[in-house]
Design a protein around this motif. Structure first.
Motif, PDB file in Angstrom:
ATOM      1  N   GLU A  59       8.262   8.415  -2.546  1.00  0.00           N
ATOM      2  CA  GLU A  59       7.518   7.214  -2.152  1.00  0.00           C
ATOM      3  C   GLU A  59       6.679   7.561  -0.940  1.00  0.00           C
ATOM      4  OE1 GLU A  59       8.311   2.533  -0.913  1.00  0.00           O
ATOM      5  OE2 GLU A  59       9.731   3.618  -2.192  1.00  0.00           O
ATOM      6  N   PHE A  60       5.410   7.164  -0.975  1.00  0.00           N
ATOM      7  CA  PHE A  60       4.450   7.599   0.043  1.00  0.00           C
ATOM      8  C   PHE A  60       3.631   6.409   0.525  1.00  0.00           C
ATOM      9  CE2 PHE A  60       5.093  10.719  -3.298  1.00  0.00           C
ATOM     10  CZ  PHE A  60       5.521  11.834  -2.606  1.00  0.00           C
ATOM     11  N   SER A  61       3.345   6.382   1.819  1.00  0.00           N
ATOM     12  CA  SER A  61       2.446   5.383   2.385  1.00  0.00           C
ATOM     13  C   SER A  61       1.010   5.839   2.189  1.00  0.00           C
ATOM     14  CB  SER A  61       2.723   5.189   3.879  1.00  0.00           C
ATOM     15  OG  SER A  61       4.009   4.640   4.085  1.00  0.00           O
ATOM     16  N   LEU A  62       0.167   4.930   1.750  1.00  0.00           N
ATOM     17  CA  LEU A  62      -1.243   5.255   1.529  1.00  0.00           C
ATOM     18  C   LEU A  62      -2.061   4.795   2.730  1.00  0.00           C
ATOM     19  CD1 LEU A  62      -1.581   4.121  -2.199  1.00  0.00           C
ATOM     20  CD2 LEU A  62      -1.247   6.442  -1.327  1.00  0.00           C
TER      21      LEU A  62
ATOM     22  N   HIS B 242       0.820  -1.207   0.000  1.00  0.00           N
ATOM     23  CA  HIS B 242       0.000   0.000   0.000  1.00  0.00           C
ATOM     24  C   HIS B 242       0.859   1.264   0.000  1.00  0.00           C
ATOM     25  CE1 HIS B 242      -4.283   0.142  -0.286  1.00  0.00           C
ATOM     26  NE2 HIS B 242      -4.408   1.161   0.546  1.00  0.00           N
ATOM     27  N   ARG B 243       1.761   1.312  -0.996  1.00  0.00           N
ATOM     28  CA  ARG B 243       2.638   2.462  -1.138  1.00  0.00           C
ATOM     29  C   ARG B 243       2.542   3.004  -2.560  1.00  0.00           C
ATOM     30  NH1 ARG B 243       5.860   3.084   3.079  1.00  0.00           N
ATOM     31  NH2 ARG B 243       7.363   4.377   1.970  1.00  0.00           N
TER      32      ARG B 243
ATOM     33  N   ARG C 282       4.619   5.023  -5.423  1.00  0.00           N
ATOM     34  CA  ARG C 282       5.938   5.462  -5.879  1.00  0.00           C
ATOM     35  C   ARG C 282       5.756   6.396  -7.064  1.00  0.00           C
ATOM     36  NH1 ARG C 282       9.753  -0.024  -5.540  1.00  0.00           N
ATOM     37  NH2 ARG C 282       9.890  -0.041  -3.258  1.00  0.00           N
TER      38      ARG C 282
END
Length: 265
Positions: free
Chosen positions: A226-229, A185-186, A188
């Motif tokens: 890159e981000f955590s959702l 659940h990331r 990019r």
């Protein structure tokens, strides 16, 4: 030209060369033997500085036979590590000798004394055992998939959805990007050609049907992010990826100035 035997090479590699004057003199005129001594020393250094080798499982018994054959060593020089489970070495048969850990390379004294005397013979066999142990450790490392100087390869996470980002509004057409939702659940992001702004870039996921949205995070000066959702994010609805130009105005809402957009598929 007659080359040095295995024991002489091991003594030169692991002992003081000044004590092996004749063999050391041979090295000055023999590239082959000189290279073998240098390789033994190099392998010993690699093993000494590779703590991961201590955690490797013991190699299969057939590996010791192959090493002995390739190195030109007698089975006795390999010690208890080469002995099948039904045999015991002289060292383990003696009531005063401590049991060697599995895989330990130990010399034996079951050969006739040489002219140099029993002490020198045992010393030479010990060096032979060390040489065999070095070769065995390197071979075991190769079998276990350990490659020195190279980090372990981590498989890339699966891409679950992707979007090609294109310029939006007045953004120059040369601005492009790509967004990938990967396992874990990331999100990019890779961008290129974004125009300079007097604030910062922010990444959003938007529901194109309702235009509801939420911020994923800010994109730094580099080309990648890159981000955590959120675990409950519905990517079937919030499928529009948006990169906007924001200002330092304490307003957390979207500025309305979108630079890149693309639909996740």
């Amino acid at each position: 030209m007659r080359h040095l035997d295995t024991e002489q090479l091991a003594l030169l590699a692991f002992d003081d060369p000044s004590e092996q004057t004749a063999a050391a003199a041979h090295l000055t005129s023999c590239d082959t033997c000189r290279d073998e001594v240098a390789e033994l020393r190099r392998l010993a250094g690699v093993v000494a500085h590779t703590p991961r080798l201590r955690d490797l499982p013991p190699p299969p018994p057939r590996l010791w036979s192959a090493i002995a054959a390739q190195a030109g060593l007698a089975e006795a020089a390999i010690g208890t590590a080469a002995a099948p489970s039904g045999r015991s070495s002289d060292a383990t048969a003696s009531p005063d000798a401590g049991a060697a850990p599995r895989g330990t390379v130990r010399p034996t004294d079951n050969r006739p004394p040489t002219a140099a005397g029993p002490a020198r013979q045992r010393r030479g066999l010990a060096r032979l055992a060390v040489a065999a142990g070095v070769i065995a450790a390197v071979a075991a490392g190769a079998v276990a998939g350990v490659w020195w100087g190279r980090p372990p390869q981590v498989p890339a996470p699966a891409v679950l959805a992707a979007a090609a980002l294109t310029a939006y509004g007045d953004t120059p057409a040369s601005a492009t990007g790509r967004a990938d939702v990967v396992a874990g659940h990331r999100l990019r992001l890779h961008v290129a050609g974004l125009p300079a702004v007097d604030g910062y870039y922010e990444v959003w996921l938007i529901d194109p049907d309702t235009m509801r949205m939420f911020s994923v995070g800010t994109l730094g000066p580099g080309a990648d992010g890159e981000f955590s959702l959120p675990a409950n994010a519905d990517l079937a609805a919030y499928r529009l990826v948006d990169v906007s130009a924001e200002h330092f105005d304490n307003n957390t809402a979207h500025s309305g100035d979108s630079l890149l957009r693309g639909l996740l598929t």
